[in-house]
Design a protein around this motif. Sequence first.
Motif, PDB file in Angstrom:
ATOM      1  N   GLY A  43       1.572  47.505  55.008  1.00 35.80           N
ATOM      2  CA  GLY A  43       0.341  48.082  55.540  1.00 35.80           C
ATOM      3  C   GLY A  43       0.358  49.590  55.632  1.00 35.80           C
ATOM      4  N   ASN A  44       1.251  50.227  54.906  1.00 40.02           N
ATOM      5  CA  ASN A  44       1.333  51.688  54.924  1.00 40.02           C
ATOM      6  C   ASN A  44       0.313  52.282  53.973  1.00 40.02           C
ATOM      7  N   CYS A  45      -0.930  52.277  54.394  1.00 39.22           N
ATOM      8  CA  CYS A  45      -1.958  52.812  53.511  1.00 39.22           C
ATOM      9  C   CYS A  45      -3.188  53.197  54.318  1.00 39.22           C
ATOM     10  N   VAL A  46      -4.016  53.958  53.676  1.00 41.09           N
ATOM     11  CA  VAL A  46      -5.330  54.276  54.223  1.00 41.09           C
ATOM     12  C   VAL A  46      -6.361  53.632  53.318  1.00 41.09           C
ATOM     13  N   GLU A  47      -7.534  53.410  53.857  1.00 37.99           N
ATOM     14  CA  GLU A  47      -8.624  52.825  53.100  1.00 37.99           C
ATOM     15  C   GLU A  47      -9.795  53.789  53.101  1.00 37.99           C
ATOM     16  N   LEU A  48     -10.536  53.801  52.010  1.00 40.47           N
ATOM     17  CA  LEU A  48     -11.701  54.665  51.880  1.00 40.47           C
ATOM     18  C   LEU A  48     -12.926  53.814  51.579  1.00 40.47           C
ATOM     19  N   ALA A  49     -14.082  54.286  52.040  1.00 39.41           N
ATOM     20  CA  ALA A  49     -15.339  53.595  51.772  1.00 39.41           C
ATOM     21  C   ALA A  49     -16.423  54.621  51.485  1.00 39.41           C
ATOM     22  N   GLU A  50     -17.205  54.357  50.450  1.00 40.60           N
ATOM     23  CA  GLU A  50     -18.347  55.208  50.142  1.00 40.60           C
ATOM     24  C   GLU A  50     -19.467  54.879  51.116  1.00 40.60           C
ATOM     25  N   LEU A  51     -20.083  55.904  51.678  1.00 41.87           N
ATOM     26  CA  LEU A  51     -21.171  55.726  52.631  1.00 41.87           C
ATOM     27  C   LEU A  51     -22.521  55.867  51.917  1.00 41.87           C
ATOM     28  N   PRO A  52     -23.557  55.256  52.465  1.00 37.76           N
ATOM     29  CA  PRO A  52     -24.873  55.332  51.839  1.00 37.76           C
ATOM     30  C   PRO A  52     -25.374  56.756  51.606  1.00 37.76           C
ATOM     31  N   ASP A  53     -24.970  57.704  52.458  1.00 42.65           N
ATOM     32  CA  ASP A  53     -25.431  59.084  52.299  1.00 42.65           C
ATOM     33  C   ASP A  53     -24.578  59.883  51.318  1.00 42.65           C
ATOM     34  N   GLY A  54     -23.599  59.228  50.678  1.00 39.49           N
ATOM     35  CA  GLY A  54     -22.735  59.900  49.718  1.00 39.49           C
ATOM     36  C   GLY A  54     -21.417  60.360  50.293  1.00 39.49           C
ATOM     37  N   GLY A  55     -21.256  60.311  51.603  1.00 39.18           N
ATOM     38  CA  GLY A  55     -19.997  60.683  52.235  1.00 39.18           C
ATOM     39  C   GLY A  55     -18.929  59.632  51.988  1.00 39.18           C
ATOM     40  N   VAL A  56     -17.733  59.915  52.469  1.00 37.00           N
ATOM     41  CA  VAL A  56     -16.604  59.004  52.313  1.00 37.00           C
ATOM     42  C   VAL A  56     -15.941  58.830  53.678  1.00 37.00           C
ATOM     43  N   ALA A  57     -15.762  57.583  54.081  1.00 43.28           N
ATOM     44  CA  ALA A  57     -15.073  57.271  55.330  1.00 43.28           C
ATOM     45  C   ALA A  57     -13.622  56.913  55.025  1.00 43.28           C
ATOM     46  N   VAL A  58     -12.719  57.295  55.932  1.00 33.96           N
ATOM     47  CA  VAL A  58     -11.289  57.018  55.782  1.00 33.96           C
ATOM     48  C   VAL A  58     -10.801  56.363  57.069  1.00 33.96           C
ATOM     49  N   ARG A  59     -10.024  55.290  56.920  1.00 33.80           N
ATOM     50  CA  ARG A  59      -9.447  54.624  58.092  1.00 33.80           C
ATOM     51  C   ARG A  59      -8.019  54.201  57.803  1.00 33.80           C
ATOM     52  N   ASN A  60      -7.266  53.944  58.863  1.00 36.31           N
ATOM     53  CA  ASN A  60      -5.899  53.445  58.772  1.00 36.31           C
ATOM     54  C   ASN A  60      -5.973  51.934  58.571  1.00 36.31           C
ATOM     55  N   SER A  61      -5.380  51.419  57.510  1.00 35.88           N
ATOM     56  CA  SER A  61      -5.473  49.988  57.220  1.00 35.88           C
ATOM     57  C   SER A  61      -4.807  49.120  58.288  1.00 35.88           C
ATOM     58  N   ARG A  62      -3.848  49.676  59.013  1.00 31.71           N
ATOM     59  CA  ARG A  62      -3.189  48.897  60.075  1.00 31.71           C
ATOM     60  C   ARG A  62      -4.067  48.746  61.308  1.00 31.71           C
ATOM     61  N   PHE A  63      -5.088  49.596  61.428  1.00 31.90           N
ATOM     62  CA  PHE A  63      -5.995  49.551  62.566  1.00 31.90           C
ATOM     63  C   PHE A  63      -7.437  49.567  62.064  1.00 31.90           C
ATOM     64  N   PRO A  64      -7.867  48.493  61.390  1.00 29.95           N
ATOM     65  CA  PRO A  64      -9.192  48.496  60.768  1.00 29.95           C
ATOM     66  C   PRO A  64     -10.339  48.634  61.762  1.00 29.95           C
ATOM     67  N   ASP A  65     -10.100  48.335  63.013  1.00 35.40           N
ATOM     68  CA  ASP A  65     -11.144  48.500  64.037  1.00 35.40           C
ATOM     69  C   ASP A  65     -11.105  49.877  64.678  1.00 35.40           C
ATOM     70  N   GLY A  66     -10.106  50.662  64.316  1.00 35.86           N
ATOM     71  CA  GLY A  66      -9.935  51.981  64.916  1.00 35.86           C
ATOM     72  C   GLY A  66     -10.919  52.991  64.372  1.00 35.86           C
ATOM     73  N   PRO A  67     -10.639  54.263  64.597  1.00 31.84           N
ATOM     74  CA  PRO A  67     -11.580  55.314  64.201  1.00 31.84           C
ATOM     75  C   PRO A  67     -11.639  55.514  62.690  1.00 31.84           C
ATOM     76  N   ALA A  68     -12.799  55.933  62.239  1.00 30.37           N
ATOM     77  CA  ALA A  68     -13.001  56.324  60.849  1.00 30.37           C
ATOM     78  C   ALA A  68     -13.292  57.817  60.832  1.00 30.37           C
TER      79      ALA A  68
END
Length: 78
Positions: free
Chosen positions: A28-53
């Motif tokens: 689980g040593n990774c980060v995850e990224l997601a494209e947002l509808p407004d064109g931005g990019v969200a980043v989160r810690n994969s070990r804490f998917p409910d945590g802050p983005a």
Amino acid sequence: MTQPYNGMPATSLTGVAWRKSLYSNSQGNCVELAELPDGGVAVRNSRFPDGPALIYTRAEIAALVLGVKDGEFDNLVA
């Protein structure tokens, strides 16, 4: 979805597809990224998917990726 802001709960970003690198490992040593509808990019810690983005612009992500490709951050993993 509410207007994205830094430090918001990642679970508030509904309808986004989180992606992680193929280089991530099974511990689980990774980060995850997601494209947002407004064109931005969200980043989160994969070990804490409910945590802050953290929310970045495409230009900020592009600068990071180019720096990584150029080896500017190699000292952080050596």
